[in-house]
Enzyme design. Structure first.
Site, mmCIF file in Angstrom:
data_model
loop_
_atom_site.group_PDB
_atom_site.id
_atom_site.type_symbol
_atom_site.label_atom_id
_atom_site.label_comp_id
_atom_site.label_asym_id
_atom_site.label_seq_id
_atom_site.Cartn_x
_atom_site.Cartn_y
_atom_site.Cartn_z
ATOM 1 N N ASP A 306 5.974 8.097 3.985
ATOM 2 C CA ASP A 306 5.588 8.607 5.310
ATOM 3 C C ASP A 306 4.438 9.603 5.161
ATOM 4 O O ASP A 306 4.425 10.691 5.742
ATOM 5 C CB ASP A 306 6.769 9.247 6.032
ATOM 6 C CG ASP A 306 6.591 9.254 7.555
ATOM 7 O OD1 ASP A 306 5.758 8.479 8.052
ATOM 8 O OD2 ASP A 306 7.268 10.049 8.232
ATOM 9 N N GLY A 325 4.186 16.795 9.718
ATOM 10 C CA GLY A 325 3.774 15.854 8.680
ATOM 11 C C GLY A 325 3.631 16.459 7.303
ATOM 12 O O GLY A 325 3.297 17.638 7.145
#
Length: 416
Positions: A306, A325
């Site tokens: 990811d 993130g």
């Protein structure tokens, strides 16, 4: 380029050379010969590395770069180099660019920009126009241009009828639909996992229920429509159970989990380090144990980095204002190899190829060489020296990893 890998231990259950230590001759991108001892000939680069292991090329089902639109985060060129040095020969690129990847032209741009590279880039097309969740994008045209799946990155489809139509429509061309698992009405303005830690830190929480309600809804829709649904980056124990039950019913559902959700818990948040601000949020040790069990029994199909580069201007700010993130390509193998067996690690790094229908060849004579090269032994502390990405927002800085990656041989090229 031609290569001769010396004394390479093969980790590939589909190969007749599984668990054997052999020499592998690669000519013009094809595995020409595999034997206990091969001699070096002219125009062949000999590769001798300490405790060399090789497997089928790893595939990452959720990678973000930035280009086009956010090149300060990461360019395609450097991003693919990072992937290669991290052992990945294929990556699925998320559509969170500017403009959003929601047309055949934008898919074609990405394919053209990444051609002639050792790492194959497979675009994921946006499910809806501009990822706004209102109108379906041109799914079929994007597939014809090279898109391998369709989803709005980190954006849930709030309208259930829209997802129903997408699942029905995509069956006409065997398309794979992605649905990010979060009910925004339940998540509200939360930023971290809602439990004791969020209360202690005074941070608004996202309950596990937000993920589980959305997954329940999506599975009901899938049962009604048929088709193929992929649920990316699940993070809770109940999510694992829901998908396990759906698979037992025979539904065509697959899912992934990120490496950081297998290793980090919400206890990390006490430092208020924004590198730990991710979506879904870091959960609890109980969730990690359930996710690991889901990997072992096959409920969870693959692990993703990811990988989401975020520039320092949007990370080194107050926790409330920081973007979500973490980067993960460089650390994924070392983290997984620390918590799973070597064969489990290789399996979850390669199994996504079948789900996303990308080339998945065993290590055998006559096949294309699509190889990841690594040493599974040895421990080290992950530091900025390991980070090759333009953005440095890693949640694993200071964590211990096991093994190291040498690089890849793929598409007739070697990056080692």
């Amino acid at each position: 380029m031609n290569f001769l890998l010396k004394a390479a231990t093969v980790i590939d259950p589909s190969s007749p050379f599984h668990h054997q230590t052999v020499d592998i001759l690669i000519e013009n991108g094809i595995i020409k010969d595999i034997d206990a001892l091969l001699e070096v000939s002219e125009n062949v680069e000999e590769i001798k590395l300490h405790n060399l292991h090789v497997s089928k090329g790893w595939f990452d089902s959720s990678v973000s770069y930035g280009e086009p639109g956010y090149e300060e985060r990461e360019t395609i060129e450097n991003g693919l180099f990072v992937a290669a040095k991290s052992g990945f020969t294929g990556i699925a690129l998320n559509p969170n660019t500017l403009p959003i990847t929601d047309t055949s032209a934008s898919v074609g741009f990405l394919k053209g920009k990444s051609s002639q590279n050792a790492v194959s880039l497979y675009p994921i097309g946006a499910l809806t126009v501009k990822s706004e969740g209102v109108d379906l994008a041109e799914l079929y045209d994007m597939q014809q241009a090279g898109a391998i799946a369709f989803g709005d990155y980190k954006k849930a489809i709030q309208n259930p009828n829209l997802l129903k139509i997408a699942l029905l429509y995509a069956q006409n061309f065997d398309g794979l639909v992605l649905s990010y698992p979060q009910d925004n009405n339940i998540a509200g303005k939360g930023m971290v996992h809602e439990e004791e830690q969020s209360t202690l830190l005074g941070l608004k929480g996202i309950p596990a229920l937000a993920e589980e309600l959305q997954i329940s809804r999506d599975l009901f829709l899938l049962e009604y429509t048929g088709g193929k649904l992929h649920i990316p980056t699940i993070s809770t124990a109940k999510s694992v159970q829901l998908i396990r039950e759906a698979k037992a019913k025979g539904l065509q559902v697959t899912c992934s989990v990120s490496a950081h959700h297998l290793y980090l818990t919400d206890q990390e948040l006490s430092s208020f380090d924004t590198n730990y601000k991710v979506l879904p949020p870091l959960r609890t040790q109980k969730d990690i144990e359930a996710l690991l069990e889901g990997i072992k029994d096959g409920t969870i199909d693959m692990v993703t980095s990811d990988h989401q580069p975020i520039d320092i201007e949007h990370k080194k700010v107050e926790f409330d204002n920081a973007k979500y993130g973490t980067i993960g390509l460089e650390s994924t193998f070392g983290i997984l190899n620390s918590i799973l067996s070597l064969e489990q690690t290789i399996n979850v790094l390669t199994s996504g190829r079948d789900v996303f229908k990308v080339e998945n060849l065993s290590i055998d004579k006559g096949n294309k060489a699509n190889l990841s090269l690594f040493n599974p032994k040895g421990t080290t502390t992950f530091s900025l020296d390991h980070v090759l990405s333009t953005s440095k927002n890693s949640a694993f800085l200071g964590k211990e990893i096991t093994g190291n990656v040498y690089g890849v041989i793929s598409n007739g090229k070697g990056i080692i």
